[in-house]
Structures are given as structure tokens and as C-alpha cells.
Design a protein around this motif. Structure first.
Motif, PDB file in Angstrom:
ATOM      1  N   GLY A  36       0.790  -1.218   0.000  1.00  0.00           N
ATOM      2  CA  GLY A  36       0.000   0.000   0.000  1.00  0.00           C
ATOM      3  C   GLY A  36       0.823   1.269   0.000  1.00  0.00           C
ATOM      4  O   GLY A  36       0.278   2.365   0.141  1.00  0.00           O
ATOM      5  N   ASN A  37       2.141   1.131  -0.132  1.00  0.00           N
ATOM      6  CA  ASN A  37       3.023   2.303  -0.167  1.00  0.00           C
ATOM      7  C   ASN A  37       3.067   2.888  -1.572  1.00  0.00           C
ATOM      8  O   ASN A  37       3.205   2.138  -2.547  1.00  0.00           O
ATOM      9  CB  ASN A  37       4.441   1.921   0.262  1.00  0.00           C
ATOM     10  CG  ASN A  37       4.473   1.326   1.647  1.00  0.00           C
ATOM     11  OD1 ASN A  37       3.925   1.889   2.587  1.00  0.00           O
ATOM     12  ND2 ASN A  37       5.087   0.160   1.766  1.00  0.00           N
ATOM     13  N   THR A  38       2.983   4.199  -1.658  1.00  0.00           N
ATOM     14  CA  THR A  38       3.042   4.848  -2.954  1.00  0.00           C
ATOM     15  C   THR A  38       4.459   4.786  -3.503  1.00  0.00           C
ATOM     16  O   THR A  38       5.413   5.214  -2.847  1.00  0.00           O
ATOM     17  CB  THR A  38       2.594   6.320  -2.842  1.00  0.00           C
ATOM     18  OG1 THR A  38       1.232   6.344  -2.393  1.00  0.00           O
ATOM     19  CG2 THR A  38       2.699   7.036  -4.189  1.00  0.00           C
ATOM     20  N   VAL A  39       4.595   4.207  -4.697  1.00  0.00           N
ATOM     21  CA  VAL A  39       5.885   4.123  -5.375  1.00  0.00           C
ATOM     22  C   VAL A  39       6.120   5.393  -6.178  1.00  0.00           C
ATOM     23  O   VAL A  39       7.209   5.945  -6.188  1.00  0.00           O
ATOM     24  CB  VAL A  39       5.925   2.891  -6.311  1.00  0.00           C
ATOM     25  CG1 VAL A  39       7.203   2.857  -7.123  1.00  0.00           C
ATOM     26  CG2 VAL A  39       5.763   1.612  -5.502  1.00  0.00           C
ATOM     27  N   SER A  40       5.078   5.869  -6.837  1.00  0.00           N
ATOM     28  CA  SER A  40       5.184   7.070  -7.641  1.00  0.00           C
ATOM     29  C   SER A  40       3.798   7.654  -7.836  1.00  0.00           C
ATOM     30  O   SER A  40       2.824   6.927  -7.990  1.00  0.00           O
ATOM     31  CB  SER A  40       5.817   6.745  -8.998  1.00  0.00           C
ATOM     32  OG  SER A  40       5.966   7.924  -9.755  1.00  0.00           O
ATOM     33  N   SER A  41       3.729   8.948  -7.821  1.00  0.00           N
ATOM     34  CA  SER A  41       2.473   9.632  -8.069  1.00  0.00           C
ATOM     35  C   SER A  41       2.783  10.983  -8.686  1.00  0.00           C
ATOM     36  O   SER A  41       3.244  11.891  -8.000  1.00  0.00           O
ATOM     37  CB  SER A  41       1.691   9.816  -6.762  1.00  0.00           C
ATOM     38  OG  SER A  41       0.470  10.476  -7.029  1.00  0.00           O
TER      39      SER A  41
END
Ligand code: FES
Length: 64
Positions: free
Chosen positions: A27-32
Motif C-alpha cells: 500500500g506504499n506509494t511508489v510514484s504519483s
């Protein structure tokens, strides 16, 4: 909602263009980022998954 395009690169990664958020299995954002082009590994060999790191060329990945 803005359009996102996913293109399969011959013998290479998925090219994803648009505004999207990539989240890992925890659930960790890798890229946004907005309106960007991403290259996501399709061969399974990248050491930077989910991003392509060019390994597909070294292992001669065949997409078909
Ligand atoms: S598709 Fe490029 S490293 Fe897997």
C-alpha cells in the motif's frame, strides 16, 4: 477522469502515460505524478520493480 494509455513495447516494458499513482503490495506509494510516462516491467527481471530497469534487453525478453 483523465485518460491513461498503456502501450506494450515489443520485447520490452509497458509504457504507461498519464496521471496515476503506483502503489506497491503493502500500500506504499511508489510514484504519483501528473501527466508522466512510466515504464513498468513486463519481463519479471527488473531489480527496480515495478519499474523497468532495462534488464529485459540483457535477458533477451521475447514478448510474443
Ligand atoms: S521489462 Fe524492462 S526490466 Fe522487465
Amino acid at each position: 477522469m483523465e485518460k491513461v494509455q498503456v502501450k506494450c513495447i515489443k520485447n520490452g516494458p509497458y509504457e504507461v502515460q498519464g496521471t496515476l499513482t503506483i502503489v506497491d503490495a503493502n500500500g506504499n506509494t511508489v510514484s504519483s505524478m501528473e501527466n508522466r510516462t512510466y515504464y513498468l516491467c513486463r519481463c519479471g527481471g527488473s531489480k527496480a520493480k515495478p519499474m523497468c530497469d532495462g534488464t529485459h534487453e540483457r535477458i533477451h525478453f521475447q514478448s510474443e
